[in-house]
Design a protein around this motif. Structure first.
Motif, short mmCIF file in Angstrom:
data_model
loop_
_atom_site.label_atom_id
_atom_site.label_comp_id
_atom_site.label_asym_id
_atom_site.label_seq_id
_atom_site.Cartn_x
_atom_site.Cartn_y
_atom_site.Cartn_z
N MET A 43 9.35 -25.49 64.96
CA MET A 43 9.85 -24.52 66.12
C MET A 43 8.49 -24.16 66.67
O MET A 43 8.66 -23.91 67.88
N LEU A 44 7.52 -24.20 66.25
CA LEU A 44 6.16 -23.39 66.54
C LEU A 44 5.66 -24.61 67.35
O LEU A 44 4.86 -24.43 68.62
N ALA A 45 5.82 -25.77 67.41
CA ALA A 45 5.56 -27.13 68.61
C ALA A 45 6.05 -27.42 68.92
O ALA A 45 5.57 -27.10 70.54
N LEU A 46 7.13 -26.60 69.72
CA LEU A 46 7.90 -25.81 71.07
C LEU A 46 8.12 -24.78 71.39
O LEU A 46 8.24 -24.10 72.26
N GLY A 47 6.80 -23.77 70.60
CA GLY A 47 6.90 -22.05 71.18
C GLY A 47 7.40 -21.93 71.13
O GLY A 47 8.13 -20.77 71.92
N LEU A 48 8.39 -21.24 70.15
CA LEU A 48 9.59 -20.83 70.12
C LEU A 48 9.03 -19.42 68.76
O LEU A 48 10.41 -19.26 68.36
N THR A 49 7.85 -19.09 69.19
CA THR A 49 7.79 -17.45 68.11
C THR A 49 8.45 -16.44 69.24
O THR A 49 8.89 -15.70 68.08
N GLY A 50 8.59 -16.57 70.22
CA GLY A 50 9.40 -15.46 70.83
C GLY A 50 10.88 -15.27 70.48
O GLY A 50 11.14 -14.03 71.03
N HIS A 51 11.36 -16.27 69.60
CA HIS A 51 12.95 -16.50 69.95
C HIS A 51 13.18 -16.04 68.03
O HIS A 51 14.05 -15.95 67.61
N MET A 52 12.21 -16.04 67.77
CA MET A 52 12.27 -16.17 66.06
C MET A 52 11.93 -14.66 65.74
O MET A 52 10.66 -14.15 65.99
N VAL A 53 12.05 -14.24 64.29
CA VAL A 53 12.48 -13.02 63.48
C VAL A 53 12.14 -13.49 62.36
O VAL A 53 11.56 -12.26 61.75
N GLY A 54 11.42 -14.24 61.97
CA GLY A 54 11.35 -15.05 60.67
C GLY A 54 11.05 -15.84 60.14
O GLY A 54 11.53 -17.41 60.91
N TYR A 55 10.88 -16.79 58.93
CA TYR A 55 10.54 -18.02 58.26
C TYR A 55 11.36 -17.38 56.83
O TYR A 55 10.79 -16.51 56.42
N THR A 56 11.39 -19.05 56.25
CA THR A 56 11.92 -18.88 55.10
C THR A 56 11.55 -19.81 53.90
O THR A 56 11.31 -20.65 54.38
N LEU A 90 4.87 -13.30 62.79
CA LEU A 90 6.17 -13.40 61.73
C LEU A 90 5.85 -13.27 60.63
O LEU A 90 5.43 -13.88 59.77
N PRO A 91 7.04 -12.11 59.64
CA PRO A 91 6.94 -11.93 58.94
C PRO A 91 7.88 -13.22 57.90
O PRO A 91 8.80 -14.15 58.42
N GLU A 92 7.79 -13.39 56.44
CA GLU A 92 8.41 -14.57 55.93
C GLU A 92 8.88 -13.92 55.01
O GLU A 92 8.76 -12.65 54.02
N LEU A 93 10.54 -13.89 55.06
CA LEU A 93 11.97 -12.89 54.43
C LEU A 93 11.62 -13.53 53.73
O LEU A 93 12.91 -12.60 52.36
N SER A 94 11.89 -14.43 53.20
CA SER A 94 12.09 -15.20 51.43
C SER A 94 11.30 -15.92 51.35
O SER A 94 11.48 -17.21 51.38
N SER A 95 10.13 -16.01 50.10
CA SER A 95 9.55 -17.18 49.33
C SER A 95 10.14 -18.63 49.13
O SER A 95 9.36 -19.54 49.43
N ASN A 96 11.47 -18.27 48.66
CA ASN A 96 12.20 -19.57 48.83
C ASN A 96 13.81 -19.56 49.19
O ASN A 96 13.64 -18.81 50.26
N TYR A 97 14.57 -20.07 49.02
CA TYR A 97 16.21 -20.37 50.30
C TYR A 97 16.45 -19.46 50.17
O TYR A 97 16.35 -18.06 48.94
N PRO A 98 17.09 -18.54 51.46
CA PRO A 98 17.05 -17.59 51.23
C PRO A 98 18.25 -17.14 51.24
O PRO A 98 19.55 -17.86 51.17
N THR A 99 19.04 -15.97 50.50
CA THR A 99 20.08 -15.36 50.35
C THR A 99 20.71 -15.20 51.85
O THR A 99 19.95 -15.57 52.79
N LYS A 100 22.31 -15.65 52.04
CA LYS A 100 23.29 -14.41 53.11
C LYS A 100 22.44 -12.68 53.41
O LYS A 100 22.47 -12.69 53.73
N GLU A 101 22.18 -12.49 52.51
CA GLU A 101 21.51 -11.01 52.81
C GLU A 101 20.86 -10.87 53.15
O GLU A 101 20.48 -10.64 54.41
N VAL A 102 19.46 -12.15 52.94
CA VAL A 102 18.85 -12.05 53.64
C VAL A 102 18.47 -12.38 54.85
O VAL A 102 18.07 -11.44 55.95
N LEU A 103 19.65 -12.88 55.75
CA LEU A 103 19.66 -14.02 57.04
C LEU A 103 20.14 -12.69 57.61
O LEU A 103 19.97 -12.28 58.79
N LEU A 104 20.97 -11.91 56.96
CA LEU A 104 22.24 -11.26 57.92
C LEU A 104 20.93 -9.69 57.82
O LEU A 104 21.66 -8.30 59.10
#
Length: 300
Positions: free
Chosen positions: A40-53, A72-86
């Motif tokens: 995502m970073l290589a394509l310059g897409l941070t403006g389209h992102m709300v975070g990473y996990t 950009l925040p790290e929304l979950s340090s491991n695999y995200p739950t559905k609640e994290v994404l929602l």
């Protein structure tokens, strides 16, 4: 980077065994894992992102990525739950099978589709749900090109991929030939049983591009736990250590050096260990650097 034009949409891309259509570029995207985030970073897409996990738990956050993700925040340090994404009001999730999603788990394209969160799956990981050819550097190129179309930056993606291909072609053309392929074992983790890369894991493609053969090329899996017996029997000349997590690369090498069971393996006898950071060993923009590292090591 030019903004996507509405006339570029809708676009349809192939994601594993699904066709996914986008009416417009996602605006609240989330990526899982360090290598997918770097795409995502290589394509310059941070403006389209709300975070990473899924990065800090594996201790794969290096300075390059830290600088790239910026605020950009790290929304979950491991695999995200559905609640994290929602909770992040995501409209797009870039992940893979065993790269943020598990077969039969709570976070899948189907479960997220109910909430209008589109999913694009990492090509390498498709082997977990369908048949596919063995791992290839083209898997990584395919993901970049598809992401380019999804986010309306197809020209940027094409230029990036063309640059990687030209760089690799120039480098390969300059390499001295090897008399025969070097036998290589990929040591990811584990002491009782090693976790390694099989036929469908990206290291197989990187090793072959550099002039080697993955001794586990006949294992019909991508990343998999095996026994030590076939490693000993197949006598690798080089051991590639994937560096991440709480056990350091040097500790992994020391484990093999100090274990009597491995004393006759040529790679151990000759102390031929090559270290690849996780972000280079998995599909992503640093794969070309990994091939160069391996090619140099194979020719020492």
């Amino acid at each position: 980077m030019l903004p996507a034009s509405a006339s570029d949409f809708p676009v349809t891309v192939q994601s594993c065994d699904r066709e996914v259509t986008f009416e417009a570029a996602p605006q609240r995207a989330i990526s899982n894992d360090v290598n997918l985030t770097e795409m995502m970073l290589a394509l310059g897409l941070t403006g389209h992102m709300v975070g990473y996990t899924g990065v800090s738990d594996w201790k794969t956050l290096d300075e390059t990525l830290r600088a790239g993700v910026g605020q950009l925040p790290e929304l979950s340090s491991n695999y995200p739950t559905k609640e994290v994404l929602l909770g992040a009001d995501a409209d797009f999730f870039f992940a893979g099978w065993n790269y943020g999603m598990r077969v039969g788990g709570e976070v899948t394209p189907d479960t997220l589709g109910e909430f209008d969160i589109a999913v694009y799956e990492l090509t390498e990981s498709c082997i977990h749900i369908m048949d596919k050819p063995k791992a290839s550097i083209d898997d990584m190129y395919n993901d970049l090109l598809n992401l380019g179309r999804i986010f309306g930056v197809a020209e940027t993606a094409q230029a990036l991929v063309d640059g990687y291909k030209d760089d690799l072609a120039d480098f390969t053309a300059s390499l001295p030939a090897l008399e025969e392929d070097v036998a290589v074992f990929v040591y990811d983790s584990g002491e009782n049983k090693p976790f390694t890369a099989g036929r469908y894991g990206m290291p197989t493609a990187l090793i072959e591009a550099a002039g080697g053969t993955n001794i586990m090329d006949d294992v019909e899996s991508s990343w998999v736990e095996i026994g030590w017996e076939p490693v000993i029997e197949r006598n690798p000349e080089v051991i590639v250590i994937v560096d991440y997590g709480s056990v350091t690369a040097e500790q992994k090498a020391d484990f093999m050096r100090s274990n009597p069971a491995f004393k006759d393996i040529p790679a151990v006898v000759n102390d031929r260990f090559v270290v690849l950071p996780y972000v280079e060993a998995t599909p992503g923009p640093r794969n070309v650097a990994a091939i160069k590292t391996l090619a140099a090591a194979f020719r020492e």
